[in-house]
Design an enzyme around this catalytic site. Structure first.
Site, PDB file in Angstrom:
ATOM      1  N   CYS A   1       3.229  -9.406  20.591  1.00 54.48           N
ATOM      2  CA  CYS A   1       2.233  -8.973  19.604  1.00 54.48           C
ATOM      3  C   CYS A   1       2.633  -9.556  18.255  1.00 54.48           C
ATOM      4  O   CYS A   1       3.698  -9.221  17.728  1.00 54.48           O
ATOM      5  CB  CYS A   1       2.133  -7.453  19.510  1.00 54.48           C
ATOM      6  SG  CYS A   1       1.088  -6.958  18.111  1.00 54.48           S
TER       7      CYS A   1
ATOM      8  N   LYS B   1      -2.704  -2.906   7.007  1.00 53.91           N
ATOM      9  CA  LYS B   1      -3.671  -3.967   6.757  1.00 53.91           C
ATOM     10  C   LYS B   1      -4.583  -4.216   7.954  1.00 53.91           C
ATOM     11  O   LYS B   1      -5.792  -4.359   7.812  1.00 53.91           O
ATOM     12  CB  LYS B   1      -2.920  -5.248   6.432  1.00 53.91           C
ATOM     13  CG  LYS B   1      -3.820  -6.374   6.050  1.00 53.91           C
ATOM     14  CD  LYS B   1      -3.008  -7.600   5.706  1.00 53.91           C
ATOM     15  CE  LYS B   1      -3.925  -8.754   5.426  1.00 53.91           C
ATOM     16  NZ  LYS B   1      -3.684  -9.866   6.328  1.00 53.91           N
TER      17      LYS B   1
ATOM     18  N   CYS C   1      -2.576  -3.899  21.828  1.00 56.82           N
ATOM     19  CA  CYS C   1      -1.413  -3.290  21.188  1.00 56.82           C
ATOM     20  C   CYS C   1      -1.911  -2.036  20.469  1.00 56.82           C
ATOM     21  O   CYS C   1      -2.845  -2.115  19.671  1.00 56.82           O
ATOM     22  CB  CYS C   1      -0.788  -4.263  20.188  1.00 56.82           C
ATOM     23  SG  CYS C   1       0.195  -3.411  18.940  1.00 56.82           S
TER      24      CYS C   1
ATOM     25  N   CYS D   1       3.085  -6.898  15.441  1.00 51.32           N
ATOM     26  CA  CYS D   1       4.387  -6.196  15.479  1.00 51.32           C
ATOM     27  C   CYS D   1       5.532  -7.189  15.344  1.00 51.32           C
ATOM     28  O   CYS D   1       6.657  -6.787  15.104  1.00 51.32           O
ATOM     29  CB  CYS D   1       4.592  -5.461  16.790  1.00 51.32           C
ATOM     30  SG  CYS D   1       3.462  -4.130  17.128  1.00 51.32           S
TER      31      CYS D   1
ATOM     32  N   HIS E   1       3.868   1.597   2.405  1.00 48.92           N
ATOM     33  CA  HIS E   1       5.137   0.930   2.070  1.00 48.92           C
ATOM     34  C   HIS E   1       5.946   1.748   1.068  1.00 48.92           C
ATOM     35  O   HIS E   1       7.161   1.614   0.987  1.00 48.92           O
ATOM     36  CB  HIS E   1       4.881  -0.446   1.436  1.00 48.92           C
ATOM     37  CG  HIS E   1       4.151  -1.395   2.332  1.00 48.92           C
ATOM     38  ND1 HIS E   1       2.986  -2.003   1.961  1.00 48.92           N
ATOM     39  CD2 HIS E   1       4.414  -1.841   3.580  1.00 48.92           C
ATOM     40  CE1 HIS E   1       2.563  -2.789   2.933  1.00 48.92           C
ATOM     41  NE2 HIS E   1       3.414  -2.708   3.937  1.00 48.92           N
TER      42      HIS E   1
ATOM     43  N   HIS F   1      -1.931  -2.346  16.494  1.00 46.83           N
ATOM     44  CA  HIS F   1      -2.787  -3.315  15.801  1.00 46.83           C
ATOM     45  C   HIS F   1      -4.172  -3.463  16.426  1.00 46.83           C
ATOM     46  O   HIS F   1      -5.007  -4.191  15.896  1.00 46.83           O
ATOM     47  CB  HIS F   1      -2.079  -4.674  15.718  1.00 46.83           C
ATOM     48  CG  HIS F   1      -0.831  -4.597  14.898  1.00 46.83           C
ATOM     49  ND1 HIS F   1       0.391  -4.309  15.443  1.00 46.83           N
ATOM     50  CD2 HIS F   1      -0.646  -4.682  13.569  1.00 46.83           C
ATOM     51  CE1 HIS F   1       1.292  -4.257  14.469  1.00 46.83           C
ATOM     52  NE2 HIS F   1       0.688  -4.475  13.330  1.00 46.83           N
TER      53      HIS F   1
ATOM     54  N   HIS G   1       0.869  -1.193   0.000  1.00 46.90           N
ATOM     55  CA  HIS G   1       0.000   0.000   0.000  1.00 46.90           C
ATOM     56  C   HIS G   1       0.898   1.233   0.000  1.00 46.90           C
ATOM     57  O   HIS G   1       2.127   1.103   0.062  1.00 46.90           O
ATOM     58  CB  HIS G   1      -0.965  -0.032   1.201  1.00 46.90           C
ATOM     59  CG  HIS G   1      -0.308  -0.197   2.543  1.00 46.90           C
ATOM     60  ND1 HIS G   1       0.414   0.812   3.153  1.00 46.90           N
ATOM     61  CD2 HIS G   1      -0.248  -1.249   3.388  1.00 46.90           C
ATOM     62  CE1 HIS G   1       0.857   0.380   4.323  1.00 46.90           C
ATOM     63  NE2 HIS G   1       0.482  -0.881   4.486  1.00 46.90           N
TER      64      HIS G   1
ATOM     65  N   LYS H   1      -2.486   5.212  11.395  1.00 41.85           N
ATOM     66  CA  LYS H   1      -1.481   4.663  10.490  1.00 41.85           C
ATOM     67  C   LYS H   1      -2.156   3.754   9.451  1.00 41.85           C
ATOM     68  O   LYS H   1      -2.959   2.898   9.809  1.00 41.85           O
ATOM     69  CB  LYS H   1      -0.466   3.836  11.291  1.00 41.85           C
ATOM     70  CG  LYS H   1       0.620   3.240  10.412  1.00 41.85           C
ATOM     71  CD  LYS H   1       1.498   2.276  11.193  1.00 41.85           C
ATOM     72  CE  LYS H   1       2.512   1.635  10.262  1.00 41.85           C
ATOM     73  NZ  LYS H   1       3.010   0.362  10.704  1.00 41.85           N
TER      74      LYS H   1
HETATM   75  N1  MSP Z   1       9.431  -6.486   8.085  1.00 43.64           N
HETATM   76  C1  MSP Z   1       9.648  -5.367   8.923  1.00 43.64           C
HETATM   77  C2  MSP Z   1      10.918  -4.637   8.555  1.00 43.64           C
HETATM   78  C3  MSP Z   1      12.158  -5.451   8.586  1.00 43.64           C
HETATM   79  S1  MSP Z   1      13.561  -4.551   8.059  1.00 43.64           S
HETATM   80  C4  MSP Z   1      14.843  -5.489   8.442  1.00 43.64           C
HETATM   81  C5  MSP Z   1       8.472  -4.403   8.811  1.00 43.64           C
HETATM   82  N2  MSP Z   1       7.739  -4.530   7.712  1.00 43.64           N
HETATM   83  S2  MSP Z   1       6.435  -3.651   7.377  1.00 43.64           S
HETATM   84  O1  MSP Z   1       6.004  -4.104   6.087  1.00 43.64           O
HETATM   85  O2  MSP Z   1       5.510  -3.722   8.440  1.00 43.64           O
HETATM   86  O3  MSP Z   1       6.930  -2.180   7.324  1.00 43.64           O
HETATM   87  C6  MSP Z   1       7.986  -1.831   6.498  1.00 43.64           C
HETATM   88  C7  MSP Z   1       8.162  -0.339   6.428  1.00 43.64           C
HETATM   89  O4  MSP Z   1       6.999   0.260   5.894  1.00 43.64           O
HETATM   90  C8  MSP Z   1       8.430   0.313   7.785  1.00 43.64           C
HETATM   91  O5  MSP Z   1       9.440   1.293   7.655  1.00 43.64           O
HETATM   92  C9  MSP Z   1       7.132   0.997   8.094  1.00 43.64           C
HETATM   93  O6  MSP Z   1       7.297   2.126   8.869  1.00 43.64           O
HETATM   94  C10 MSP Z   1       6.666   1.344   6.691  1.00 43.64           C
HETATM   95  N3  MSP Z   1       5.239   1.572   6.681  1.00 43.64           N
HETATM   96  C11 MSP Z   1       4.225   0.661   6.778  1.00 43.64           C
HETATM   97  N4  MSP Z   1       3.055   1.344   6.832  1.00 43.64           N
HETATM   98  C12 MSP Z   1       3.302   2.677   6.783  1.00 43.64           C
HETATM   99  C13 MSP Z   1       2.520   3.822   6.701  1.00 43.64           C
HETATM  100  N5  MSP Z   1       1.223   3.774   6.792  1.00 43.64           N
HETATM  101  N6  MSP Z   1       3.161   5.011   6.498  1.00 43.64           N
HETATM  102  C14 MSP Z   1       4.517   5.105   6.290  1.00 43.64           C
HETATM  103  N7  MSP Z   1       5.272   4.037   6.391  1.00 43.64           N
HETATM  104  C15 MSP Z   1       4.710   2.844   6.795  1.00 43.64           C
HETATM  105  O7  MSP Z   1       8.286  -3.584   9.684  1.00 43.64           O
END
Ligand code: MSP
Length: 485
Positions: free
Chosen positions: A141, A314, A158, A144, A30, A161, A27, A311
């Site tokens: 969690c 999903k 949490c 997380c 990411h 989530h 999304h 935030k």
């Molecule tokens: N798998 C771990 C990271 C491991 S790195 C060795 C993880 N994955 S994640 O898919 O949940 O998040 C990855 C990145 O996307 C994180 O930096 C997180 O902050 C970012 N984002 C996920 N959703 C976000 C928003 N809604 N806004 C901005 N960034 C966000 O954590």
């Protein structure tokens, strides 16, 4: 040596995004770290620096295993399918990564096992084992993928989530974080590990004043993960596995020359969200110290894209799919909006209303309108001349561009480019180049060269648009860059 040309020493950069959990569909949240890493990589490539842009997917752990079970397929099948989704979306967003790491790649798995074997044999200065067995009793969690404490909970849930954590009692192996804390604190204080923005450096240093406990590196009851090389009844904790991607992908386990080139001899820049700060700013450098490797040079921490202040993610079901926006408005419109609207270090709401407003005013209006006007004017004159009227403004723009860019203040960099666009608009209004005059060829020549500069400055941010502008400058055929909506 007399007479020989001076050697221009170019930089070398390893630029990384976090690796994304495959249980989530990509999304625009990411895309925040990914687009930032893309801009940085493109900027360095254009500057002639050697650049390695790394991204990928995080595929082990309970969260992914549970999602696969819900989908009724094996975890590996599930990972293959969803990892591919990230690749597809990055292609749609014009993300120029050099390598896509998957934590289920055999290469990564072998590197993690090697790292754990080394750590298992390592002792600290006092002769204590860095890895030791212990018992964990507490809360976990799954969303997380981390252990949390009672005081992290809000109404028993949490806060990220909005789900209750699991109560866990199990045997784990621990990493003796305490052995590295003084050294790590010094590295951060002295900016040997540079944490940006400053406020996040302070937040990280604040963690040293609280209790930073040794952390668990394995899980007893998790089945989907990398088996510990020294205890086959345990799987590697998903975060310990995932963080190693930053070195497994550049050859830690199988290509020492390549690894040295990018890690030891390059500047290592990690881009990550504020939710995963402790893992990257504390645990990761501590593990590197234990391994006897260099710590990262720069950690840039960004804020969240939110929907109604929450935030985007999903578990809250409020995600915006980048594909939908790209289909309707184009890649660069999305890249522009995400970069320009919300300062990178802050949280900000995504709304279609704001998106369309920016699109119409800055892209269809500001940039699109200027380029269309000037290219059309260029077809009306026979010859082109130029004087130095824009020189001062362009030099100042480049200087401010560089300064803001170096601090990852990309929204400000874009404001600076758009100020140059306004400067050109004002020049047009003042000089009225549509009127035939002796100066007409010179005015239009000046504007064309300013647009050429704008296209160059835009290249890392809006690569497709920049290329279209270069083409129009060559062919003098005007085509709408951003049709009004
Ligand atoms: N798998 C771990 C990271 C491991 S790195 C060795 C993880 N994955 S994640 O898919 O949940 O998040 C990855 C990145 O996307 C994180 O930096 C997180 O902050 C970012 N984002 C996920 N959703 C976000 C928003 N809604 N806004 C901005 N960034 C966000 O954590």
């Amino acid at each position: 040596m007399a007479g020989s040309k001076p050697q221009i020493k170019k930089g070398r950069y390893l630029i990384t995004t976090p690796i994304y959990y495959v249980n989530d569909k990509p999304h625009i949240g990411h895309s925040r770290p990914t687009i930032a890493a893309d801009i940085l990589s493109r900027f360095h490539r254009i500057a002639g620096d050697e650049t390695f842009f790394l991204t990928g997917t995080d595929e082990h752990g309970s969260k992914v295993a549970e999602a696969a079970e819900r989908a009724g397929i094996s975890p590996q099948e599930f990972c293959d399918k969803n990892s591919q989704r990230f690749k597809e979306v990055w292609e749609k967003l014009n993300i120029s990564y050099d390598y896509f790491v998957r934590t289920t790649d055999d290469r990564h798995v072998q590197a993690v096992r090697k790292i754990l074997e080394i750590l298992y044999k390592t002792k600290d200065e006092k002769g204590q084992n860095i890895i030791y067995p212990g018992e964990y009793t507490g809360l976990y969690c799954v969303g997380c993928e981390k252990f949390i404490t009672e005081k992290d909970l809000v109404n028993g849930l949490c806060p990220n989530h909005l789900k209750p954590p699991q109560r866990v009692v199990e045997k784990n192996y621990f990493f003796r974080l305490s052995s590295y804390l003084p050294q790590l604190e010094k590295l951060i204080t002295e900016d040997k590990i540079r944490i940006l923005p400053e406020e996040k450096k302070k937040e990280t240093l604040g963690l040293f004043k609280q209790e930073l406990e040794d952390f668990s590196i394995s899980r007893e009851k998790v089945t989907w993960g990398i088996t510990l090389p020294f205890d086959s009844t345990q799987k590697t904790y998903v975060w310990v596995d995932a963080l190693q991607n930053y070195i497994s992908a550049i050859g830690y386990g199988d290509n020492p020359d390549e690894f040295k080139k990018w890690w030891a001899e390059g500047e290592v820049i990690h881009i990550l969200g504020k939710d995963i700060l402790k893992f990257h700013n504390i645990y990761w450098p501590a593990m590197l110290l234990a391994l006897g490797e260099k710590t990262p040079d720069v950690l840039f921490i960004h804020g969240f894209f939110t929907v109604n202040g929450q935030k985007m993610g999903k578990s809250l079901g409020n995600v915006i799919n980048p594909n939908d926006i790209v289909k309707e408005y184009g890649i660069d419109a999305l890249r522009y909006f995400l970069l320009r609207e919300i300062p990178p270090t802050e949280d900000g709401d995504f709304t279609y209303e704001k998106f369309e407003k920016r699109y119409n005013s800055d892209l269809a209006g500001g940039l699109g309108n200027l380029v269309a006007r000037v290219i059309t004017l260029a077809t009306k004159v026979k010859g082109l001349k130029q004087n130095a009227i824009f020189e001062k403004e362009i030099n100042k723009t480049k200087e401010d561009y560089r300064k803001t860019f170096e601090e990852f203040r990309f929204n400000e960099t874009l404001i600076i480019i758009w100020n140059l666009i306004s400067f050109c608009d004002e020049y047009i209004e003042k000089e009225k180049p549509w009127q035939e005059s002796k100066k007409q060829e010179e005015i239009i020549g000046n504007l064309l060269s300013a647009i050429n500069e704008i296209a160059k400055l835009l290249e890392p941010f809006l690569p497709e648009t920049s290329e279209k502008i270069f083409n129009q400058l060559k062919t003098k055929k005007s085509e709408s860059l951003f049709p009004r909506i």
